[in-house]
Design an enzyme around this catalytic site. Structure first.
Site, PDB file in Angstrom:
ATOM      1  CG  ASP A 244     -10.269  24.154 -31.581  1.00 45.77           C
ATOM      2  OD1 ASP A 244     -10.263  25.295 -30.980  1.00 45.77           O
ATOM      3  OD2 ASP A 244     -10.135  23.071 -30.923  1.00 45.77           O
TER       4      ASP A 244
ATOM      5  CE1 TYR B 116     -18.632  23.053 -35.518  1.00 45.83           C
ATOM      6  CE2 TYR B 116     -20.502  22.177 -34.204  1.00 45.83           C
ATOM      7  CZ  TYR B 116     -19.196  22.948 -34.682  1.00 45.83           C
ATOM      8  OH  TYR B 116     -18.502  23.599 -33.314  1.00 45.83           O
TER       9      TYR B 116
END
Length: 375
Positions: A91, A146
């Site tokens: 995002d 991540y």
């Protein structure tokens, strides 16, 4: 006049034949592209067709695919026509070093070079592999890794008096951070780490394989550290809230017992760390590789040969952006100043009232959605 029409018709037919010949030379095949990008200035990865107001990474990618001749122009308007699928929907402001997209393209000569020629330098296609016809990069992905890069002053106790830039984390604090991060390993109910999920929603249960903070390092006189987390999938805001809660505990705003409470049915106020610093490192296809990686027809989805390019891209585009933005905009320092506002012992009713007041500001931050629920 008749001759003019005849000439136009012959030219059109010749053009169509040329296009057909070109398509025969460059047949459509299902491939995956390995992407790296710096997410600053973009409203995430996923394209919003018809909304030019918010620029996304996919807007630039699709434009490059059309301009390079890999896909017809009308496929750019309807991405289903090229069977396009992203592996993870990063995002607003979130970067990636190992994003994967799957799609059908014409396998033209020098395809990577031609696509990259039409992309800005902070978006690169680093690799390409052929995959099975039914391959879907989101559904076939069985884990995602991540990283989250942050200045270590985030771990300084709230009573610590000292300048942020000269702060250096000590060994004991780092050990405590890692002890807390390791508590996330295994399967837990993360309904408190996202929005719009109830405590009894089965999809709020997520499996975390590993989570740890690496050794700190100094860049431009400021000390940073990188937290790595690998999980099957993550919900919107989940990683940032996992890190936010650990920071709140280490700084002395919340008791360690809040972690156990947060996995129960009770509603717990979990702070969400800034989006800056979050990077999609890599996506894993272990099951696919076991089945198709050594069948003699397909390559395993591993990127050993591209490792140097990935590292170079991070050093040139991702890390400097995180460091410079932190220094200029002080996103971590500003967020830390909001931690005292959180009530880590509040009831669900108080929480709802507080969330209504803060909703307008927090919703603008974007998310780190990458699992099935957030795509």
């Amino acid at each position: 006049e008749e001759n003019g029409h005849e000439n136009k018709r012959l030219k059109r037919e010749a053009d169509e034949e040329d296009a057909e010949d070109q398509n025969k030379k460059s047949p459509k095949r299902k491939i995956v592209l390995l992407m790296a990008y710096s997410g600053k200035g973009y409203h995430g990865m996923q394209r919003n067709v018809g909304s030019s107001q918010f620029k996304t990474i996919e807007d630039d990618l699709v434009s490059a695919l059309v301009q390079s001749g890999c896909i017809p122009e009308n496929h750019g308007e309807d991405m289903k026509k090229m069977s396009f699928q992203r592996c993870a929907r990063t995002d607003k402001g979130v970067s990636a070093a190992g994003q994967i997209v799957s799609l059908k393209v014409r396998l033209i000569d020098d395809i990577l070079e031609k696509i990259n020629n039409h992309l800005p330098s902070h978006i690169r296609i680093l690799g390409l592999k052929r995959v099975t016809g039914g391959f879907n990069s989101k559904n076939k992905c069985d884990a995602r890794t991540y990283s989250y890069m942050l200045p270590t002053f985030a771990f300084a106790h709230k009573d610590h008096d000292g300048q942020e830039e000269v702060y250096r984390v000590d060994k004991e604090t780092l050990e405590r951070v890692n002890k807390l991060l390791s508590c996330y390993k295994g399967t837990h109910n993360f309904h408190n780490f996202t929005s719009q999920k109830g405590p009894r929603d089965p999809s709020a249960k997520r499996y975390i394989m590993e989570m740890y903070c690496g050794e700190p390092f100094v860049r431009e006189n400021m000390e940073f550290a990188v937290i790595k987390v690998k999980g099957q999938s993550f919900m919107m805001h989940q990683i940032r809230k996992m890190i936010g809660l650990v920071i709140a505990i280490v700084k002395g705003y919340a008791a360690e017992s809040i972690m156990e409470r947060s996995w129960g049915e009770e509603k717990v106020d979990v702070p969400k760390a800034p989006g800056l610093g979050l990077v999609l490192e890599r996506v894993h296809f272990e099951k696919y590789n076991r089945r198709f990686g050594n069948d003699g027809l397909h390559e395993p989805l591993e990127w050993t040969e591209e490792e140097e390019k990935i590292t170079a891209f991070k050093e040139q585009y991702i890390y400097p952006t995180i460091i410079n933005t932190e220094r200029e905009e002080k996103s971590m320092a500003n967020w830390l100043s909001t931690l005292p506002i959180h009530d880590f012992n509040s009831s669900a009713i108080e929480m709802q009232a507080n969330s209504k007041n803060s909703k307008n500001s927090s919703d603008l931050e974007g998310s780190d959605g990458c699992g099935d629920d957030s795509d």
